[in-house]
Design an enzyme around this catalytic site. Structure first.
Site: not given
Length: 278
Positions: A178, A217, A219-222
């Site tokens: 990412k 932003t 919580g983007t990865g989860c």
């Protein structure tokens, strides 16, 4: 007798975020948005809000294993997603569980929170490398996690391929690097795009999306990992699932909203609310 069809089932194995923006809470919201049935194994409880993580308490390995077996043995799963695992003992137990489960696994190797708070013990890094990543269908590290796991530091879009190769050395079938943390002017496509690289070592898929000027932003990865798992549970290929997940997360970031005094969450319900911005 009901004639309603049971939706695909996805199991998240992760920590709880009391603020509701990341972790188990984000995972289940994302799964609902994708039309799958979300289930959970809680690995840790955090006291967390928009300003950071004030405390974290991991659950005993036997509690994690019991939750997992309870769901998988009775209900069954079409995909598993892992997030915060906190300790080497939990990492190894979860790796063993997902390796023995006949379902694709999306591994988000969570190392630190959005605010920089550590969520994985340094002693657990080797277990992630040698036990968890080899069990992954898709691994979804961000650039900080790539550096933590491999020592490779990504400073430009050209470095993404080198980072992917380093992660693939540990055995996941696919890796999604990412690039959202790249400096805005670091990509060849210009500063207005967030660039990710999905590869299995032979096929490459470059995913580009508008970079939104929004600080909310959390919580983007989860959210991204859960969206990928949801797509896989519905029978999509890895590239198809990742492409759909990237589109969803881009909209969720664009619609992210203020919450508390710090960094707010992405909006998991942006499609329902029509909140996406161009």
């Amino acid at each position: 007798m009901s004639t309603l069809k049971t939706p695909p089932r996805v199991l998240t194995v992760a920590g709880s975020d009391s603020g509701g923006g990341a972790g188990i809470q984000a995972d289940l919201k994302t799964m609902l948005a994708f039309g799958v049935h979300g289930m959970s194994v809680i690995t840790a409880v955090t006291a967390q809000n928009s300003l950071g993580v004030q405390g974290a308490w991991e659950l005993p390995v036997e509690a994690v294993r019991a939750q997992y077996r309870s769901v998988v043995d009775d209900i069954g799963v079409q995909a598993v997603k892992t997030g915060m695992l906190a300790s080497a003992e939990l990492v190894e137990a979860v790796a063993e569980l997902i390796s023995a489960t006949d379902a694709p696994a999306v591994v988000d190797p969570v190392g630190v929170s959005k605010h920089g708070d550590p969520l994985l013990a340094a002693s657990a890094l080797d277990s992630v490398r040698t036990k968890l990543l080899p069990a992954a269908t898709v691994a979804t590290p961000n650039l900080d996690e790539v550096a933590q796991l491999t020592g490779v530091r990504v400073e430009s879009e050209d470095d993404l391929r080198r980072a992917a190769a380093a992660v693939l050395e540990y055995g996941p079938r696919w890796v999604l690097i990412k690039g959202g943390h790249l400096a805005p002017d670091a990509g060849r496509a210009g500063g207005n795009q967030a660039v990710d690289l999905l590869t299995d070592g032979s096929c490459e898929h470059w995913l580009r999306a508008p970079r939104h000027d929004n600080r909310h932003t959390h919580g983007t990865g989860c959210t991204l990992a859960s969206a990928v798992a949801s797509g896989l549970a519905k029978g999509q290929s890895v590239p198809e699932a990742v492409t759909a997940a990237k589109e969803y997360v881009t909209g969720a970031i664009a619609a992210g909203f203020a919450l508390g005094a710090g960094i707010g969450p992405v909006d998991h319900g942006w499609r329902l609310r029509g909140r996406a911005r161009a």
